[in-house]
Design a protein around this motif. Structure first.
Motif, PDB file in Angstrom:
ATOM      1  N   GLU A  90       0.803  -1.152   0.104  1.00  0.00           N
ATOM      2  CA  GLU A  90      -0.023   0.015   0.137  1.00  0.00           C
ATOM      3  C   GLU A  90       0.820   1.255  -0.086  1.00  0.00           C
ATOM      4  O   GLU A  90       1.640   1.299   0.805  1.00  0.00           O
ATOM      5  CB  GLU A  90      -0.866  -0.160   1.368  1.00  0.00           C
ATOM      6  N   ARG A 127      -8.673   3.189 -11.297  1.00  0.00           N
ATOM      7  CA  ARG A 127      -9.521   3.710 -10.231  1.00  0.00           C
ATOM      8  C   ARG A 127     -10.395   2.057  -9.727  1.00  0.00           C
ATOM      9  O   ARG A 127     -10.780   1.482 -10.258  1.00  0.00           O
ATOM     10  CB  ARG A 127     -10.452   4.372 -10.508  1.00  0.00           C
ATOM     11  N   HIS A 130     -14.237   5.566  -5.755  1.00  0.00           N
ATOM     12  CA  HIS A 130     -13.941   7.050  -5.701  1.00  0.00           C
ATOM     13  C   HIS A 130     -12.722   7.207  -5.259  1.00  0.00           C
ATOM     14  O   HIS A 130     -11.779   8.422  -5.635  1.00  0.00           O
ATOM     15  CB  HIS A 130     -14.962   7.816  -4.909  1.00  0.00           C
ATOM     16  N   THR A 131     -12.108   6.679  -3.915  1.00  0.00           N
ATOM     17  CA  THR A 131     -10.846   6.933  -3.071  1.00  0.00           C
ATOM     18  C   THR A 131      -9.915   6.003  -3.597  1.00  0.00           C
ATOM     19  O   THR A 131      -8.680   6.239  -2.690  1.00  0.00           O
ATOM     20  CB  THR A 131     -11.310   7.251  -1.863  1.00  0.00           C
ATOM     21  N   SER A 132      -9.923   4.817  -3.994  1.00  0.00           N
ATOM     22  CA  SER A 132      -8.866   3.843  -4.235  1.00  0.00           C
ATOM     23  C   SER A 132      -8.455   3.920  -5.674  1.00  0.00           C
ATOM     24  O   SER A 132      -9.071   3.989  -6.558  1.00  0.00           O
ATOM     25  CB  SER A 132      -9.465   2.441  -3.803  1.00  0.00           C
ATOM     26  N   ARG A 146      -5.081   3.147  -0.890  1.00  0.00           N
ATOM     27  CA  ARG A 146      -6.540   2.772  -0.433  1.00  0.00           C
ATOM     28  C   ARG A 146      -7.458   3.948  -0.323  1.00  0.00           C
ATOM     29  O   ARG A 146      -8.511   3.743  -0.583  1.00  0.00           O
ATOM     30  CB  ARG A 146      -6.072   2.200   1.086  1.00  0.00           C
ATOM     31  N   ASP A 147      -6.831   5.031   0.111  1.00  0.00           N
ATOM     32  CA  ASP A 147      -7.587   6.217   0.272  1.00  0.00           C
ATOM     33  C   ASP A 147      -6.919   7.612  -0.388  1.00  0.00           C
ATOM     34  O   ASP A 147      -5.934   7.837   0.439  1.00  0.00           O
ATOM     35  CB  ASP A 147      -8.112   6.378   1.777  1.00  0.00           C
ATOM     36  N   LEU A 148      -7.283   8.085  -1.479  1.00  0.00           N
ATOM     37  CA  LEU A 148      -6.525   9.193  -1.974  1.00  0.00           C
ATOM     38  C   LEU A 148      -6.530  10.185  -1.019  1.00  0.00           C
ATOM     39  O   LEU A 148      -5.766  11.186  -0.748  1.00  0.00           O
ATOM     40  CB  LEU A 148      -7.070   9.804  -3.215  1.00  0.00           C
ATOM     41  N   THR A 149      -7.657  10.562  -0.197  1.00  0.00           N
ATOM     42  CA  THR A 149      -7.886  11.435   0.430  1.00  0.00           C
ATOM     43  C   THR A 149      -7.036  11.648   1.850  1.00  0.00           C
ATOM     44  O   THR A 149      -6.816  12.600   2.487  1.00  0.00           O
ATOM     45  CB  THR A 149      -9.350  11.851   1.219  1.00  0.00           C
ATOM     46  N   ARG A 150      -6.257  10.471   2.031  1.00  0.00           N
ATOM     47  CA  ARG A 150      -5.429  10.379   3.316  1.00  0.00           C
ATOM     48  C   ARG A 150      -4.030  10.660   2.812  1.00  0.00           C
ATOM     49  O   ARG A 150      -3.136  10.706   3.794  1.00  0.00           O
ATOM     50  CB  ARG A 150      -5.660   8.967   3.706  1.00  0.00           C
ATOM     51  N   ARG A 156      -0.569  14.197  -3.433  1.00  0.00           N
ATOM     52  CA  ARG A 156      -1.714  14.292  -4.291  1.00  0.00           C
ATOM     53  C   ARG A 156      -1.307  15.274  -5.414  1.00  0.00           C
ATOM     54  O   ARG A 156      -1.884  14.755  -6.573  1.00  0.00           O
ATOM     55  CB  ARG A 156      -2.973  14.707  -3.376  1.00  0.00           C
TER      56      ARG A 156
END
Length: 163
Positions: A90, A127, A130-132, A146-150, A156
């Motif tokens: 990851e 993709r 939405h976030t992975s 796993r999560d683009l927002t993190r 980013r």
């Protein structure tokens, strides 16, 4: 070969390792199947739900709706076998990319340590919702975000150039 359908997670079969380290399933009738391969139905979206135990010939011998419902000893055998087969590091942070044109060399921090890989083309970034994201390097190794927002702001910003 008759397939054993697992209906009750607590019973119906047991697992052990043979002298060669292969996973062996023993069904309710005492029949032994060596070389069992567990396969996740949804390895990224729901890794603990829907696991099939396949014979060495590829026949499904048992279906496990949820690993959490299994006895501890059965779950540990299956998780050990899955861990030995699955390698999806990851990505936690992007340090730098050699260029914004492909192929490019990416230096990243993963949950398994720092590494670098070559991204052949933007099509190797897929993709998963939405976030992975799933990113394949030039050798076919899959990396998961796993999560683009993190991701941190720098990571980013680098990633946005490829999306």
């Amino acid at each position: 070969m008759n397939a054993l359908t697992q209906t009750s997670p607590a019973g119906g079969f047991s697992l052990e390792r043979n002298a060669f380290g292969k996973l062996v399933l023993i069904d309710a009738d005492g029949k032994r199947y060596a070389g069992i391969v567990p396969v996740r139905a949804f390895p990224l979206a729901a890794p603990d739900e829907g696991v099939s135990l396949l014979s060495a010939e590829g026949y499904e011998l048992a279906w496990i709706p949820s690993l959490s419902e299994l006895r501890t000893d059965l779950r540990e055998h299956i998780e050990q076998e899955l861990a030995s087969r699955e390698f999806v590091p990851e990505i936690l942070r992007l340090k730098q990319v050699s260029s914004f044109a492909t192929p490019s060399t990416w230096e990243v921090e993963t949950n398994r340590g720092a590494t670098r890989f070559i991204l052949k083309g933007e099509e190797d970034i897929r993709r998963l919702g939405h976030t992975s994201l799933l990113i394949a390097d030039s050798h076919g190794i899959q990396f998961l975000i796993r999560d683009l927002t993190r991701l941190d702001r720098h990571s980013r910003k680098l990633l946005d150039r490829f999306l």
